[in-house]
Design a protein around this motif. Structure first.
Motif, mmCIF file in Angstrom:
data_model
loop_
_atom_site.group_PDB
_atom_site.id
_atom_site.type_symbol
_atom_site.label_atom_id
_atom_site.label_comp_id
_atom_site.label_asym_id
_atom_site.label_seq_id
_atom_site.Cartn_x
_atom_site.Cartn_y
_atom_site.Cartn_z
ATOM 1 N N HIS A 98 0.720 -1.298 -0.177
ATOM 2 C CA HIS A 98 0.115 0.017 -0.181
ATOM 3 C C HIS A 98 0.656 1.120 -0.138
ATOM 4 O O HIS A 98 0.005 2.507 0.128
ATOM 5 N N ARG A 106 -8.557 1.969 6.223
ATOM 6 C CA ARG A 106 -8.546 0.775 7.147
ATOM 7 C C ARG A 106 -9.944 0.567 7.874
ATOM 8 O O ARG A 106 -10.590 1.284 8.034
ATOM 9 N N ASP A 108 -12.080 -2.412 10.099
ATOM 10 C CA ASP A 108 -12.016 -3.812 11.077
ATOM 11 C C ASP A 108 -13.202 -4.344 11.314
ATOM 12 O O ASP A 108 -14.302 -3.794 11.364
ATOM 13 N N ARG A 185 -5.593 -8.323 4.194
ATOM 14 C CA ARG A 185 -6.153 -8.512 5.487
ATOM 15 C C ARG A 185 -5.065 -8.858 6.431
ATOM 16 O O ARG A 185 -4.520 -10.150 6.092
ATOM 17 N N ASP A 189 -8.204 -6.845 10.394
ATOM 18 C CA ASP A 189 -7.763 -5.737 9.758
ATOM 19 C C ASP A 189 -7.887 -5.802 8.449
ATOM 20 O O ASP A 189 -7.037 -6.470 7.739
ATOM 21 N N CYS A 191 -7.421 -3.612 4.449
ATOM 22 C CA CYS A 191 -7.011 -2.436 3.875
ATOM 23 C C CYS A 191 -7.061 -2.529 2.573
ATOM 24 O O CYS A 191 -6.898 -3.287 1.946
ATOM 25 N N SER A 193 -6.255 0.312 -0.877
ATOM 26 C CA SER A 193 -5.675 1.476 -1.084
ATOM 27 C C SER A 193 -5.977 1.789 -2.704
ATOM 28 O O SER A 193 -5.908 0.777 -3.389
ATOM 29 N N THR A 233 -13.067 2.317 11.310
ATOM 30 C CA THR A 233 -12.956 2.271 9.957
ATOM 31 C C THR A 233 -12.487 3.910 9.614
ATOM 32 O O THR A 233 -13.329 4.785 10.065
ATOM 33 N N GLN A 242 -0.814 8.050 6.747
ATOM 34 C CA GLN A 242 -1.589 6.890 6.469
ATOM 35 C C GLN A 242 -0.727 5.743 7.135
ATOM 36 O O GLN A 242 0.728 5.398 6.881
ATOM 37 N N ILE A 244 -0.584 1.447 8.435
ATOM 38 C CA ILE A 244 -1.394 0.123 8.314
ATOM 39 C C ILE A 244 -0.688 -0.767 9.080
ATOM 40 O O ILE A 244 0.543 -0.792 9.027
ATOM 41 N N THR A 245 -1.252 -1.443 10.155
ATOM 42 C CA THR A 245 -0.822 -2.534 10.878
ATOM 43 C C THR A 245 0.391 -1.812 11.738
ATOM 44 O O THR A 245 1.417 -2.296 11.785
#
Length: 561
Positions: A98, A106, A108, A185, A189, A191, A193, A233, A242, A244-245
């Motif tokens: 991403h 994101r 959930d 995934r 979670d 994602c 993009s 979300t 931005q 992610i995890t």
């Protein structure tokens, strides 16, 4: 291709598979009261005021679940979009799909494990590809579930959740492709993009700073028995940070500046004022959360060491920020040794393959060629991260890694057995320059194979090598040796239940008509390891069938440079 699930016709078969007498298995999963099978406790969360409820199985049950987890993990073939609870994947690989996108969504799944109840698990074991009888499926579901749900704390819950989500992953991947988005995934979670200027409204919209899930996304999630946690979300533009995890992906996958600043400050306190002062500062800044109440916390120096190594893992072991943090930690903690810097040779390149069984063949072939002073201009870096898992995952790796400059040439080596994947991965000449030092190459046919023959790495050995039997009487079997309808071998002595599997060129399950005791086939990974270690009957191999592939790699590198 993953192995087929084990044949289980009775509950006794399940007990035998798990290595425990049936009466003992029945005691632990049925007779013993539920409140004695699990110990429940709460832990505080970083992201919510509501505590997380953990149901930890007692040791005998946990041991049973671990054995079952190992078996199910061998069977499960994760799609490239799934990065949670998958070997050799994690937050970094999840984020690598991403970076540099206009928009990142994101989302959930609310109460992820709790949404998977006993009936869903039992139904999964009764459907394809398991297709177990009702009593067998009931026993397996009973092993995995507690209080009619997957318990957080059970070893089986992660793999069961991934198996349950196979349909969800497929539908979300199709939805993302339709909307020109990347999708991954990681557990609960999800994602998405895209580099489109406008984010698709079917997935999410933003009004007054609040993110609302799109109708198509909610429908797909709901169709698979889940619901979205709208509080978690979030749709972010590239002008915002931005994440992610836990990783920042605005330009490249990175740890946050705040993470590095706090770690640098902690190391400064340790070096200037001592370990006790650093411990105190750390406990005040970050109260212990997400930790069992009765369990001793990890030692302070191990926590700091883990955080420093995390920076190196994400940014690279040669990164200047990591090197300075590691040197500061080594000054404070005399037992710590920084990760060694990689000294690359002039012609060194990284090789990535579809699966783990490819790697030993490549290493053995290169060693053989170097011993004959051939292909001395090629030097391969092959490590634990070289195996992608399958061809789709390797293609996804090509796409993601080519978005940022690579310090060393990366060659993604594809089998030539999947036309759909090859059309995307390589050009007509058998290779493709993806840019940023990433090159895809398909294996080339040896002189003893047809030019248009579908090939995997094993077929770079001639049939005489493949038909050699080891000390146990096992050898490599090819799909072409079996009747596609009956599964009967051409010599009439054995059969396979998987002859109709057109995706597998090598058959790993072959049974004798005289005995069902064990497979006559040598598994691909066992064959690969035997070839590399020169075990009988593979002491003498010339690897000439690999030469065209190495020539193609050499030509691709020369053209890309």
């Amino acid at each position: 291709m993953p192995p087929d699930p084990p044949d289980l016709f009775t509950r006794g078969n399940v007990a035998d598979l798990l290595g425990i007498p049936l009466n003992r298995l029945t005691w632990w999963v049925w007779v013993l009261r539920p409140e004695r099978r699990y110990r429940q406790f709460e832990i505080e969360r970083y992201s919510s005021d509501e505590p997380r409820v953990i149901s930890a199985p007692i040791k005998p049950l946990k041991d049973i679940q671990r054995r079952l987890t190992s078996i199910l993990t061998d069977y499960y073939q994760p799609p490239p979009q799934v990065h949670g609870f998958v070997h050799r994947k994690g937050p970094k690989t999840n984020a690598q799909a991403h970076p540099g996108q206009h928009w990142v969504l994101r989302a959930d799944i609310a109460d992820f494990f709790g949404s998977i109840n006993f009936g869903r698990v039992r139904g999964m074991f009764m459907k394809y590809p398991f297709e177990y009888p009702a009593d067998v499926a009931t026993l397996l579901a009973q092993i995995c579930c507690h209080d009619n749900e997957l318990p957080q704390g059970a070893p089986t819950s992660p793999i069961i959740s991934n198996l349950i989500c196979r349909g969800l992953d497929k539908d979300l991947a199709q939805l993302a492709a339709k909307e020109h988005c990347y999708f991954t995934r990681f557990a609960d979670d999800m994602c998405f993009s895209t580099d489109r200027r406008l984010f698709p409204k079917t997935l999410a919209t933003v009004e007054d700073g609040e993110t609302a899930p799109g109708p198509r996304l909610e429908r797909v999630i709901g169709d698979h028995g889940f619901r979205l946690n709208q509080v978690k979300t979030r749709l972010t533009h590239r002008s915002q940070r931005q994440r992610i995890t836990g990783l920042v992906v605005n330009d490249k996958v990175n740890v946050s500046r705040q993470y590095i600043r706090s770690l640098r400050n902690l190391l400064y306190i340790w070096n200037s004022h001592g370990k006790a002062a650093a411990c105190k500062a750390f406990s005040e800044a970050e109260p212990r959360l997400n930790w069992p109440p009765d369990k001793e916390p990890p030692e302070f120096h191990l926590v700091v060491r883990g955080r420093v190594q995390h920076v190196g893992h994400i940014r690279g072991w040669d990164d200047s920020v990591y090197r300075r943090l590691a040197q500061s930690l080594a000054k404070a903690d005399k037992t710590f040794t920084p990760h060694k810097q990689v000294q690359l040779e002039e012609n060194q390149l990284r090789v990535y393959t579809e699966g783990p069984s490819d790697i030993p063949h490549i290493r053995a072939a290169l060693a053989c060629f170097h011993g004959r002073d051939e292909f001395k201009d090629l030097s391969f870096i092959i490590d634990d991260e070289s195996s992608s898992g399958n061809d789709a995952a390797l293609l996804a790796f090509c796409r993601s890694s080519s978005r940022a400059p690579q310090g060393v040439p990366c060659v993604c080596l594809f089998d030539s057995d999947n036309d759909k994947i090859l059309k995307q991965a390589v050009d007509a000449g058998g290779w493709k320059d993806w840019g940023n030092n990433v090159i895809a190459v398909s294996i080339a046919p040896p002189v003893f194979r047809e030019d248009d023959e579908k090939l995997c790495i094993e077929l770079l050995h001639d049939d005489g090598v493949l038909q050699r039997k080891n000390d146990e009487g096992r050898r490599v079997f090819l799909r072409t040796e079996f009747d596609p309808e009956s599964g009967r071998h051409e010599d009439g002595t054995c059969y396979t239940p998987h002859a109709g599997n057109k995706g597998a060129l090598v058959i790993e399950q072959v049974r004798s008509f005289d005995s069902e005791a064990k497979s006559l086939a040598l598994a691909k990974i066992d064959f690969a390891n035997a070839v590399e270690s020169r075990q009988p009957p593979y002491e003498e191999l010339d690897f000439s069938g690999f030469a065209p592939t190495f020539e193609r790699i050499r030509a691709a590198l020369a053209a890309a440079r």
